[in-house]
Design a protein around this motif. Structure first.
Motif, PDB file in Angstrom:
ATOM      1  N   ASN A 276       0.761  -1.263   0.049  1.00  0.00           N
ATOM      2  CA  ASN A 276      -0.074   0.044   0.040  1.00  0.00           C
ATOM      3  C   ASN A 276       0.874   1.287  -0.079  1.00  0.00           C
ATOM      4  O   ASN A 276       0.266   2.266  -0.042  1.00  0.00           O
ATOM      5  CB  ASN A 276      -0.966  -0.102   1.232  1.00  0.00           C
ATOM      6  CG  ASN A 276      -0.371  -0.035   2.509  1.00  0.00           C
ATOM      7  OD1 ASN A 276       1.019   0.545   2.697  1.00  0.00           O
ATOM      8  ND2 ASN A 276      -1.003  -0.429   3.469  1.00  0.00           N
ATOM      9  N   HIS A 279      -0.618   4.188   2.143  1.00  0.00           N
ATOM     10  CA  HIS A 279      -1.815   4.499   1.890  1.00  0.00           C
ATOM     11  C   HIS A 279      -2.874   3.562   2.886  1.00  0.00           C
ATOM     12  O   HIS A 279      -3.701   2.925   2.542  1.00  0.00           O
ATOM     13  CB  HIS A 279      -2.234   4.332   0.623  1.00  0.00           C
ATOM     14  CG  HIS A 279      -1.759   5.490  -0.377  1.00  0.00           C
ATOM     15  ND1 HIS A 279      -2.166   6.935  -0.354  1.00  0.00           N
ATOM     16  CD2 HIS A 279      -0.825   5.226  -1.137  1.00  0.00           C
ATOM     17  CE1 HIS A 279      -1.385   7.517  -1.411  1.00  0.00           C
ATOM     18  NE2 HIS A 279      -0.520   6.364  -1.849  1.00  0.00           N
ATOM     19  N   VAL A 280      -2.255   3.689   4.164  1.00  0.00           N
ATOM     20  CA  VAL A 280      -3.106   2.937   5.204  1.00  0.00           C
ATOM     21  C   VAL A 280      -4.645   3.502   5.214  1.00  0.00           C
ATOM     22  O   VAL A 280      -4.680   4.495   5.480  1.00  0.00           O
ATOM     23  CB  VAL A 280      -2.406   2.853   6.533  1.00  0.00           C
ATOM     24  CG1 VAL A 280      -3.239   2.101   7.622  1.00  0.00           C
ATOM     25  CG2 VAL A 280      -1.019   2.390   6.507  1.00  0.00           C
ATOM     26  N   GLY A 281      -5.581   2.333   5.227  1.00  0.00           N
ATOM     27  CA  GLY A 281      -6.836   2.706   5.296  1.00  0.00           C
ATOM     28  C   GLY A 281      -7.690   3.257   3.933  1.00  0.00           C
ATOM     29  O   GLY A 281      -8.665   3.450   3.877  1.00  0.00           O
ATOM     30  N   GLU A 283      -6.947   1.356   0.974  1.00  0.00           N
ATOM     31  CA  GLU A 283      -6.632   0.199   0.131  1.00  0.00           C
ATOM     32  C   GLU A 283      -7.905  -0.048  -0.759  1.00  0.00           C
ATOM     33  O   GLU A 283      -7.590  -0.538  -1.808  1.00  0.00           O
ATOM     34  CB  GLU A 283      -6.148  -0.962   1.093  1.00  0.00           C
ATOM     35  CG  GLU A 283      -4.772  -0.912   1.591  1.00  0.00           C
ATOM     36  CD  GLU A 283      -4.819  -0.322   3.219  1.00  0.00           C
ATOM     37  OE1 GLU A 283      -3.909  -0.365   3.685  1.00  0.00           O
ATOM     38  OE2 GLU A 283      -6.019   0.238   3.422  1.00  0.00           O
TER      39      GLU A 283
END
Length: 337
Positions: A276, A279-281, A283
């Motif tokens: 990711n 780009h956590v959250g 996805e």
């Protein structure tokens, strides 16, 4: 080894330039080639360098001009400016028609200007040529790895046939616009196909060269940044081979989009497959899909949970005809033997 972030400050200029390029050449006078220029080191040639041949073509060119490049090793940076569309670069074979340059990321020039081949305009064809950036490839004693681009493709309606792209980090900058890569060879380890081109890769051989056995590389770093952005990389057929380990991609931007269909994956592919890139959250915004792929690296049982499952209708959206050829521009190109 260091993993460098890609410079993003030029993105507004990039989009303006892209739309300017689209307006320059909607047509190149049909399928006919107006004339041919020959480049070579000796014999009956027009120029001895490729750049000199490009420089000789008039600005705002509106007819196909072929530059035939005789077999040889050319040490030069080749730049097609935005005001010179409708150019064909024709090599004699990618194994013996090689354009090489050695440059790398630095401040302030960034990554984009380091390319051995930089193509700005619409309507460009290249066939049977190797584009190589030797900075990270030939210097085995260089412990510091920098982004070093073999080719930067900015223009819409660009066709690359039987070409090779050789580098290590950031080999192929597939920047923006519709691009068709057919029967090509692409080599690297870190983000070596990156950018936001709306691109179709058919029957391409991708070679992941793993120097550091403790760090997995990344084939793609796709930078689509909104749900309505047309960008994305579609790989149809072909193979991924190499040594070490490599991920299929990481999300340069939040709407990153990469599809592999019918591709053969060797054991070089990591079990998780995708990253990711911070780009956590977010996805759920990615479009990462593997459809009907095969080989020892195609086992998806341990893939990240946010890969997409595409039905037949969704997959059709990413066919060659639907994804990049709705206006039939590929059907109107000169015949490349």
């Amino acid at each position: 080894m260091e993993f460098f972030p890609h410079p993003m400050t030029f993105i507004l200029i990039l989009f303006i330039s892209y739309f300017f390029c689209l307006g320059i050449a909607a047509d190149c006078g049909g399928k006919n080639v107006a004339y041919t220029i020959t480049v070579g080191r000796n014999g009956k040639v027009t120029f001895k360098t490729i750049q000199a041949a490009i420089d000789s073509i008039k600005s705002n060119n509106d007819q196909w001009v072929k530059i035939h490049i005789k077999a040889g090793f050319y040490t030069e940076q080749v730049h097609i400016p935005r005001e010179k569309p409708c150019i064909i670069l024709e090599g004699e074979n990618s194994q013996n028609t090689i354009i090489n340059f050695s440059d790398h990321y630095s401040v302030p020039q960034g990554t984009s200007s380091t390319g051995t081949f930089i193509s700005w305009p619409s309507n460009v064809i290249a066939s049977d040529i190797t584009f190589k950036n030797s900075y990270n490839v030939d210097d085995k004693g260089n412990n510091k790895i920098f982004p070093a681009v073999a080719a930067s493709i900015y223009g819409d309606k660009t066709f690359l046939l039987r070409c090779s792209f050789i580098g290590y980090q950031d080999t192929l900058f597939d920047v923006i616009g519709r691009h068709y890569f057919k029967d090509c060879y692409i080599q690297g380890e870190i983000d070596f196909i990156f950018g936001n081109g709306q691109s179709y890769y058919e029957n391409c051989l991708i070679n992941a060269i793993g120097r550091n056995k403790n760090l997995a590389g990344f084939v793609t770093a796709q930078s689509r940044d909104s749900p309505n952005d047309p960008g994305g990389f579609v790989f149809e057929g072909g193979s991924i081979v190499g040594n070490g380990k490599v991920n299929l991609g990481r999300a340069w931007r939040a709407y990153s989009r990469v599809i592999f269909h019918n591709t053969n994956f060797s054991s070089v592919i990591t079990p998780q497959g995708w990253n990711n890139f911070g780009h956590v959250g977010e996805e759920n915004k990615f479009t990462y899909a593997e459809v009907d792929c095969k080989g020892p690296g195609a086992d998806t049982s341990k893939r990240v949970p946010w890969t997409k499952k595409l039905n037949s209708a969704q997959l059709q959206e990413f066919s060659l005809a639907s994804f990049i050829n709705k206006d039939s521009w590929l059907n109107n190109l000169p015949i490349i033997s």
